[in-house]
Write a protein that holds these residues in place. Sequence first.
Motif, PDB file in Angstrom:
ATOM      1  N   ALA A 161      15.792   4.700   3.075  1.00  0.00           N
ATOM      2  CA  ALA A 161      15.038   5.592   2.199  1.00  0.00           C
ATOM      3  C   ALA A 161      13.759   4.934   1.714  1.00  0.00           C
ATOM      4  O   ALA A 161      12.708   5.576   1.628  1.00  0.00           O
ATOM      5  N   GLY A 162      13.831   3.629   1.411  1.00  0.00           N
ATOM      6  CA  GLY A 162      12.644   2.910   0.967  1.00  0.00           C
ATOM      7  C   GLY A 162      11.565   2.869   2.023  1.00  0.00           C
ATOM      8  O   GLY A 162      10.386   3.129   1.755  1.00  0.00           O
ATOM      9  N   VAL A 163      11.965   2.562   3.242  1.00  0.00           N
ATOM     10  CA  VAL A 163      11.007   2.505   4.351  1.00  0.00           C
ATOM     11  C   VAL A 163      10.392   3.886   4.594  1.00  0.00           C
ATOM     12  O   VAL A 163       9.176   4.024   4.788  1.00  0.00           O
ATOM     13  N   SER A 164      11.224   4.914   4.580  1.00  0.00           N
ATOM     14  CA  SER A 164      10.747   6.281   4.821  1.00  0.00           C
ATOM     15  C   SER A 164       9.775   6.728   3.730  1.00  0.00           C
ATOM     16  O   SER A 164       8.747   7.351   4.020  1.00  0.00           O
ATOM     17  N   THR A 165      10.103   6.408   2.493  1.00  0.00           N
ATOM     18  CA  THR A 165       9.247   6.809   1.377  1.00  0.00           C
ATOM     19  C   THR A 165       7.878   6.153   1.460  1.00  0.00           C
ATOM     20  O   THR A 165       6.848   6.797   1.243  1.00  0.00           O
ATOM     21  N   MET A 166       7.865   4.875   1.789  1.00  0.00           N
ATOM     22  CA  MET A 166       6.585   4.180   1.916  1.00  0.00           C
ATOM     23  C   MET A 166       5.788   4.684   3.107  1.00  0.00           C
ATOM     24  O   MET A 166       4.552   4.716   3.086  1.00  0.00           O
ATOM     25  N   ALA A 167       6.467   5.106   4.164  1.00  0.00           N
ATOM     26  CA  ALA A 167       5.786   5.592   5.365  1.00  0.00           C
ATOM     27  C   ALA A 167       5.049   6.906   5.107  1.00  0.00           C
ATOM     28  O   ALA A 167       3.963   7.141   5.652  1.00  0.00           O
ATOM     29  N   VAL A 168       5.626   7.765   4.282  1.00  0.00           N
ATOM     30  CA  VAL A 168       5.006   9.078   4.048  1.00  0.00           C
ATOM     31  C   VAL A 168       4.082   9.082   2.837  1.00  0.00           C
ATOM     32  O   VAL A 168       3.310  10.032   2.653  1.00  0.00           O
ATOM     33  N   ALA A 169       4.131   8.037   2.017  1.00  0.00           N
ATOM     34  CA  ALA A 169       3.414   8.043   0.737  1.00  0.00           C
ATOM     35  C   ALA A 169       1.907   8.220   0.904  1.00  0.00           C
ATOM     36  O   ALA A 169       1.310   9.123   0.293  1.00  0.00           O
ATOM     37  N   ALA A 170       1.270   7.362   1.680  1.00  0.00           N
ATOM     38  CA  ALA A 170      -0.188   7.414   1.805  1.00  0.00           C
ATOM     39  C   ALA A 170      -0.674   8.729   2.417  1.00  0.00           C
ATOM     40  O   ALA A 170      -1.581   9.371   1.864  1.00  0.00           O
ATOM     41  N   PRO A 171      -0.120   9.174   3.562  1.00  0.00           N
ATOM     42  CA  PRO A 171      -0.564  10.466   4.108  1.00  0.00           C
ATOM     43  C   PRO A 171      -0.349  11.627   3.139  1.00  0.00           C
ATOM     44  O   PRO A 171      -1.186  12.527   3.048  1.00  0.00           O
ATOM     45  N   LEU A 172       0.767  11.602   2.410  1.00  0.00           N
ATOM     46  CA  LEU A 172       1.064  12.677   1.478  1.00  0.00           C
ATOM     47  C   LEU A 172       0.053  12.716   0.343  1.00  0.00           C
ATOM     48  O   LEU A 172      -0.467  13.785  -0.011  1.00  0.00           O
ATOM     49  N   LEU A 173      -0.254  11.560  -0.246  1.00  0.00           N
ATOM     50  CA  LEU A 173      -1.202  11.530  -1.361  1.00  0.00           C
ATOM     51  C   LEU A 173      -2.600  11.932  -0.904  1.00  0.00           C
ATOM     52  O   LEU A 173      -3.297  12.684  -1.591  1.00  0.00           O
TER      53      LEU A 173
END
Length: 259
Positions: A161-173
Amino acid sequence: NNNNNNNGGASLEDDGIGSYELQKWWWFATAVMATTGRKMISDNTSWTMDRMNLITFGMSSVSLLWAVIQLAAIDSPSAEAIYRSYLAKVASCHFSLLFLVGQSSFWIRTVSDYGLVWILFPALLVIVNDTMAYVFGVLVGKRKLIPRLSPKKTVEGFVGAGVSTMAVAAPLLKKMMGGGDGATSSTENLGRHAVILALYVSFVSPFGGFLASATKRAHGAKDFGNFIPGHGGAVDRFDCQVVTAPFVYLYLKNCLSSE
């Protein structure tokens, strides 16, 4: 008062502290005033912040007087048991107010100073993290993370979950901000802010959920309520969100405001 309950489980209502329910609402009102209420009133009325601070302090003083007078008025053979029961409930109530009202008050400050996007973005990160923890836990989870508090949580789910969250964070923001905004100097900065918030959401915020689980287990409850059928109460859905709120505001105040 003729209550003969001497087994340590004396009822507060039967032994002279029948106003406990009313006291809880008074403490709630005081907590709201101490966090965001006094500023909102001061900003929208002619009352100064100094006056609101005095009123808030007066409310807390009333709480103290009320509690002590209630305890002093108890005349029962089981008075000590009533004291213990009452003070345990007072501590539990104030912990809840600190955990929920105290931390969630930062949402109001964040919206006021930085905009709604900085509420929605961390909220979406928490949802992504929670969802992916479940997915990884079901697919590859083998080792329990904190079995005594949350038996279904796994190490693999937590890390995945940590890896997935960090992976989507920048594109999402970047998508939510439209590539940048007036308060952020560059897309590169947006990516850095996103990853830092994602790190917190992934490796600190879940412990808000673990603490909530411990609280529920201590009281023998599965959920905090039944407001949302199948998912418990509102607190069950927001235990990680409220832990995130103070960090988001303090991070933005120290890092975003300086850009």
